[in-house]
Design an enzyme around this catalytic site. Structure first.
Site, PDB file in Angstrom:
ATOM      1  N   GLU A  71       0.715  -1.152  -0.198  1.00 43.57           N
ATOM      2  CA  GLU A  71       0.042  -0.140  -0.064  1.00 43.57           C
ATOM      3  C   GLU A  71       0.924   1.320  -0.100  1.00 43.57           C
ATOM      4  OE1 GLU A  71      -3.449  -0.293   2.906  1.00 43.57           O
ATOM      5  OE2 GLU A  71      -3.212   2.054   2.986  1.00 43.57           O
ATOM      6  N   ASP A 265       4.675 -14.445  11.884  1.00 41.83           N
ATOM      7  CA  ASP A 265       3.373 -14.997  11.693  1.00 41.83           C
ATOM      8  C   ASP A 265       2.296 -13.968  11.775  1.00 41.83           C
ATOM      9  OD1 ASP A 265       0.879 -16.281  11.940  1.00 41.83           O
ATOM     10  OD2 ASP A 265       1.304 -17.867  13.105  1.00 41.83           O
ATOM     11  N   HIS A 363      -2.481   9.931  -0.983  1.00 42.65           N
ATOM     12  CA  HIS A 363      -2.538   8.741  -1.977  1.00 42.65           C
ATOM     13  C   HIS A 363      -2.499   9.326  -3.708  1.00 42.65           C
ATOM     14  CE1 HIS A 363      -3.255   5.189   0.376  1.00 42.65           C
ATOM     15  NE2 HIS A 363      -4.169   5.752   1.021  1.00 42.65           N
TER      16      HIS A 363
HETATM   17  C1  MEV Z   1      -5.993   2.905   5.318  1.00 39.39           C
HETATM   18  O1  MEV Z   1      -5.276   1.963   4.733  1.00 39.39           O
HETATM   19  C2  MEV Z   1      -5.933   3.277   6.747  1.00 39.39           C
HETATM   20  C3  MEV Z   1      -6.765   4.262   7.175  1.00 39.39           C
HETATM   21  O2  MEV Z   1      -8.187   3.885   6.921  1.00 39.39           O
HETATM   22  C4  MEV Z   1      -6.806   4.188   8.703  1.00 39.39           C
HETATM   23  C5  MEV Z   1      -7.782   5.290   9.338  1.00 39.39           C
HETATM   24  O3  MEV Z   1      -8.835   5.310   8.848  1.00 39.39           O
HETATM   25  O4  MEV Z   1      -7.609   5.410  10.594  1.00 39.39           O
HETATM   26  C6  MEV Z   1      -6.505   5.789   6.784  1.00 39.39           C
END
Ligand code: MEV
Length: 409
Positions: A71, A265, A363
């Protein structure tokens, strides 16, 4: 920085050998013959991006933090938040003793009171027998420590469950604990007069906790409103399982990325974390955010952390060994502390973004970068094209192509 320069710096800091540097660029670092010994029916290996989060200072010590994750934004967010934490006193971390629980399920106990008393009387003998199964663990200061009998009311009637508490030192402990439970089973059956069914470790490792705590100066976050909003965002997760699931997912973005880098794990870690988050009967946030008397933001994350650095894939996977070296970790508890610190940083990164620009902003910048590279941008042109693409508000491949074509002239 170009990849080669990043590798050079990491290699210098962690004193990597040429062979270890080679592993980093080998496309996953797992030779087929090693993979073939790890699981069944192997036909290949699968690589993940392996990045290094920076700025982490824990208990006064700087550490590079390797993370394996698919990610985008996670490594950047961890590094950015670790920088803010560093502006304060860094991150304070600690662990309990690495004690895991083994469960022995006993059915058809003829006299429950008598069985419970008999188990109590047999405690020393049971611990001795358990410890005979793992002299190496005992030699390293670990071993079976205690027993805790419990009575459960279930759909099929009452049953006795004996917990065996085992200090696993630097091992994750599943093998040691399961072996001990299987060995004790016939003896427990004899003592209780019941029939033993399951003999298996519990992943709700609530005796093996890791804790990370940090204070972030209010100036580092801009203004006090941001701090109040972060606390309100946390309170949402604290009160609502729907939000807590996502909030904790953000924490696990950090925890599991480090876990994957060192071949832990991670399923055990996930199930332990979520079971712990529901330990009081309602699923809630694993972290807690509040304000201190100066108006600074204080964050605490405490969670089970069943990790090991001896045995298992951590020893056999060349990249995992390398990741431990990069981190400078030589004890399982240290690894647990690093993972918890990264979980806390990740949580803050998500909350800060969510209360400010929203999560898509970061993002989309990374997405824009991928698009312009795919569209043929190279070198200095990449950043220019990214800036234009983001400014256009139309972060799509056709737009990226148009911009790159124009900038290339
Ligand atoms: C995304 O991978 C993680 C979030 O959704 C965590 C959150 O909402 O606190 C951004």
């Amino acid at each position: 920085m170009p990849i080669e320069q990043r590798v050079k710096i990491a290699a210098e800091k962690a004193d990597l050998t040429p062979e270890e540097i080679e592993i980093l660029s080998s496309g996953g670092g797992l030779p087929m013959e090693v993979a073939d010994r790890m699981i069944e029916n192997v036909v290949g290996t699968m690589a993940y991006p392996f990045g290094i989060a920076v700025n982490f200072r824990m208990n006064g010590r700087d550490r590079l933090v390797p993370m394996a994750i698919e990610e985008p934004s996670v490594v950047a967010a961890a590094s950015n938040m670790a920088r803010l934490m560093r502006d304060g006193d860094g991150i304070k971390t600690s662990t309990t003793d690495p004690v895991m629980i083994g469960q022995i399920q006993v059915l058809d106990v003829p006299d429950m009171e008598k069985a419970l008393d008999a188990l109590k009387d047999a405690k020393d003998a049971l611990l001795k027998l358990a410890n005979q199964q793992d002299p190496v663990l005992v030699r390293f200061g670990g071993g079976a420590r205690d027993i805790e009998p419990r009575v459960l009311e279930t759909e099929v009637g009452r049953m006795l469950v004996l917990h065996l508490l085992v200090d696993c030192r630097d091992a994750m402990g599943a093998n040691a604990v399961n072996t001990m439970c299987e060995t004790l089973a016939p003896v427990v059956s004899e003592i209780t007069g019941g029939r033993v069914l399951l003999r298996i470790i519990s992943n709700l490792a609530d005796h093996r906790l890791a804790r990370a705590e940090t204070t972030i100066k209010k100036e580092s976050l801009g203004d006090e409103k941001v701090i109040d909003d972060i606390i309100a965002a946390w309170a949402f997760a604290d009160a609502d399982p729907y939000r807590a699931a996502t909030h904790n997912k953000g924490i696990m973005n950090g925890v599991i990325a480090v876990a994957l880098a060192v071949a832990q794990d991670h399923r055990a870690l996930e199930s332990g974390a979520h079971a712990y988050a529901a330990r009081n009967g309602r699923y809630t946030s694993l972290s807690r955010w509040s304000k201190n008397e100066n108006g600074d933001l204080v964050g605490v994350l405490e969670m089970p952390m069943a990790v090991g650095i001896v045995g298992g894939a951590t020893r056999t996977h060349p990249t995992a060994r390398l990741a431990l070296k990069l981190m400078g970790v030589s004890k399982a508890n240290e690894l647990a502390e690093v993972m918890t610190a990264v979980g806390l940083a990740q949580n803050l990164g998500a909350l800060r973004a969510l209360v400010q620009e929203g999560i898509q902003h970061g993002h989309m910048r990374l997405h824009a970068r991928n698009l312009v590279v795919m569209a043929g941008a190279e070198g200095d042109l990449i950043q220019k094209a990214v800036n234009e693409l983001v400014a256009s508000g139309e972060i799509r491949f056709d737009k990226a192509q148009e911009i790159v074509k124009r900038l290339k002239g």
